[in-house]
Design an enzyme around this catalytic site. Structure first.
Site, short mmCIF file in Angstrom:
data_model
loop_
_atom_site.label_atom_id
_atom_site.label_comp_id
_atom_site.label_asym_id
_atom_site.label_seq_id
_atom_site.Cartn_x
_atom_site.Cartn_y
_atom_site.Cartn_z
N ILE A 47 -8.00 1.37 -5.24
CA ILE A 47 -8.03 2.83 -5.07
C ILE A 47 -8.42 3.12 -3.62
O ILE A 47 -9.47 2.67 -3.16
CB ILE A 47 -9.03 3.48 -6.05
CG1 ILE A 47 -8.52 3.34 -7.50
CG2 ILE A 47 -9.26 4.95 -5.69
CD1 ILE A 47 -7.26 4.13 -7.84
N LYS A 48 -7.58 3.88 -2.92
CA LYS A 48 -7.86 4.20 -1.52
C LYS A 48 -8.68 5.48 -1.43
O LYS A 48 -8.31 6.50 -2.01
CB LYS A 48 -6.55 4.39 -0.75
CG LYS A 48 -5.89 3.10 -0.36
CD LYS A 48 -4.54 3.36 0.25
CE LYS A 48 -4.57 3.30 1.75
NZ LYS A 48 -3.21 3.31 2.32
N LEU A 49 -9.76 5.39 -0.69
CA LEU A 49 -10.65 6.53 -0.48
C LEU A 49 -10.88 6.71 1.03
O LEU A 49 -11.00 5.72 1.76
CB LEU A 49 -12.02 6.27 -1.14
CG LEU A 49 -12.03 5.99 -2.64
CD1 LEU A 49 -13.36 5.37 -3.04
CD2 LEU A 49 -11.79 7.26 -3.43
N THR A 92 0.83 -1.20 0.00
CA THR A 92 0.00 0.00 0.00
C THR A 92 0.86 1.26 0.00
O THR A 92 2.00 1.23 0.46
CB THR A 92 -0.97 0.00 1.21
OG1 THR A 92 -1.88 1.08 1.08
CG2 THR A 92 -0.22 0.11 2.53
N THR A 127 -3.44 2.71 -4.16
CA THR A 127 -3.05 4.10 -4.49
C THR A 127 -4.15 5.03 -4.03
O THR A 127 -5.33 4.80 -4.34
CB THR A 127 -2.79 4.23 -6.01
OG1 THR A 127 -1.68 3.40 -6.35
CG2 THR A 127 -2.47 5.67 -6.39
#
Length: 306
Positions: free
Chosen positions: A109-111, A11, A73
């Site tokens: 996708i990191k939110l 990560t 990301t």
């Protein structure tokens, strides 16, 4: 560290990228990102934003050469309350990975796990087939909303929960099984997901010690820093899973449904989660700004004659 410990996944976040971008070993990636931003043109702001996105993807691509699984990301934390902005930025990152020859199946996708972030994740998963990792997750309400949104994975921040209780309570040390981060984010969320058949993966993160990690043996995934992996690699003890689907199915938890109003109320009732979520967003945003400043200097100071 990746070559040494051979993890499945890895990560990144704005703070990690900022630190890496300042290391001599990665200056070539920074130069490539700067060149990319300039090539696309536009206003100074647009060029910096494009260079920034490119840098995140370049680091992700380097990591993917070394792991069999997926890299996470992160979307800019300053978009944490902008559902459409997060969707747009996530799709942009996926397009940049595609340009680099990397399919979306290898990306998470990191939110931020705000209401808006969770709803952005729901759209990205359902409409675009983009896998999401919901980060900065501290409350049970956030976990329930993420499951209902059908996101791929959540990252409950075990260590940061412990930090809050140590800073705000009388008790300064906890046994791993009594650790508030382990109990709330790991055990309760894991049991709830498994009892009610939610497919979202639980990936414990932000550990402060190996005791927390061992107390979550059996969890779907864990994100472990190289420092703690090094400590674990020196231990030779048999671990018995503390979490299991079978035990989860027998636990006494009731299924709940959260619309936006209920989510905001339940999350707001958890003082630790409210404070740690806003603090986490501010810190990631501050590091994103520092990274942009660094890129701006690289891109524009020479031509301005400085």
């Amino acid at each position: 560290a990746i070559d040494e410990y051979k993890p499945l996944d890895a990560t990144t976040n704005p703070s990690l990228i900022l630190a890496a971008a300042q290391m001599p070993a990665y200056q070539e990636l920074v130069d490539d990102a700067v060149a990319y931003g300039k090539k696309l043109g536009g206003s100074e702001e647009e060029q910096i934003k494009n260079a920034c996105d490119k840098l995140f993807v370049l680091f992700g691509a380097e990591i993917l050469k070394r792991i069999p699984g997926r890299v996470s990301t992160e979307v800019d934390a300053r978009l944490s309350f902008d559902k459409e902005g997060m969707i747009q930025r996530a799709r942009r990152l996926i397009d940049l990975y595609k340009e680099a020859g990397i399919g979306k199946d290898r990306i998470l996708i990191k939110l931020s796990s705000t209401w808006e972030g969770i709803q952005a994740g729901k759209v990205l998963e359902a409409e675009y087939g983009i896998h999401c990792n919901m980060t900065l997750l501290f409350s049970f309400a956030q976990a329930v909303a993420c499951a209902e949104a059908g996101v791929t994975l959540i990252s409950p921040f075990v260590g940061r929960i412990l930090d809050w209780y140590v800073a705000n309570g009388d008790k300064k040390t906890y046994e791993p099984s009594e650790d508030p981060g382990v109990k709330s984010s790991g055990t309760k969320i894991y049991n709830y997901y498994k009892k009610f058949g939610w497919k979202t993966i639980v990936m414990g993160a932000s550990f402060r010690n190996t005791g927390e990690i061992k107390a979550l043996t059996g969890c779907d995934y864990l994100t472990i820093s190289p420092k703690l992996l090094a400590e674990l690699s020196k231990e030779y003890v048999k671990l018995t899973p503390t979490l299991s689907v079978k035990e989860a199915q027998g636990c006494e938890l009731e299924k709940i449904h959260l619309d936006e109003k209920a989510f905001r109320w339940h999350h707001n009732e958890d003082q630790m989660a409210v404070e740690k979520l806003s603090d986490g967003i501010r810190k990631f945003a501050a590091d994103a700004i520092k990274l942009e400043r660094m890129l701006k200097e690289r891109m524009f100071s020479a031509e301005n004659g400085k």
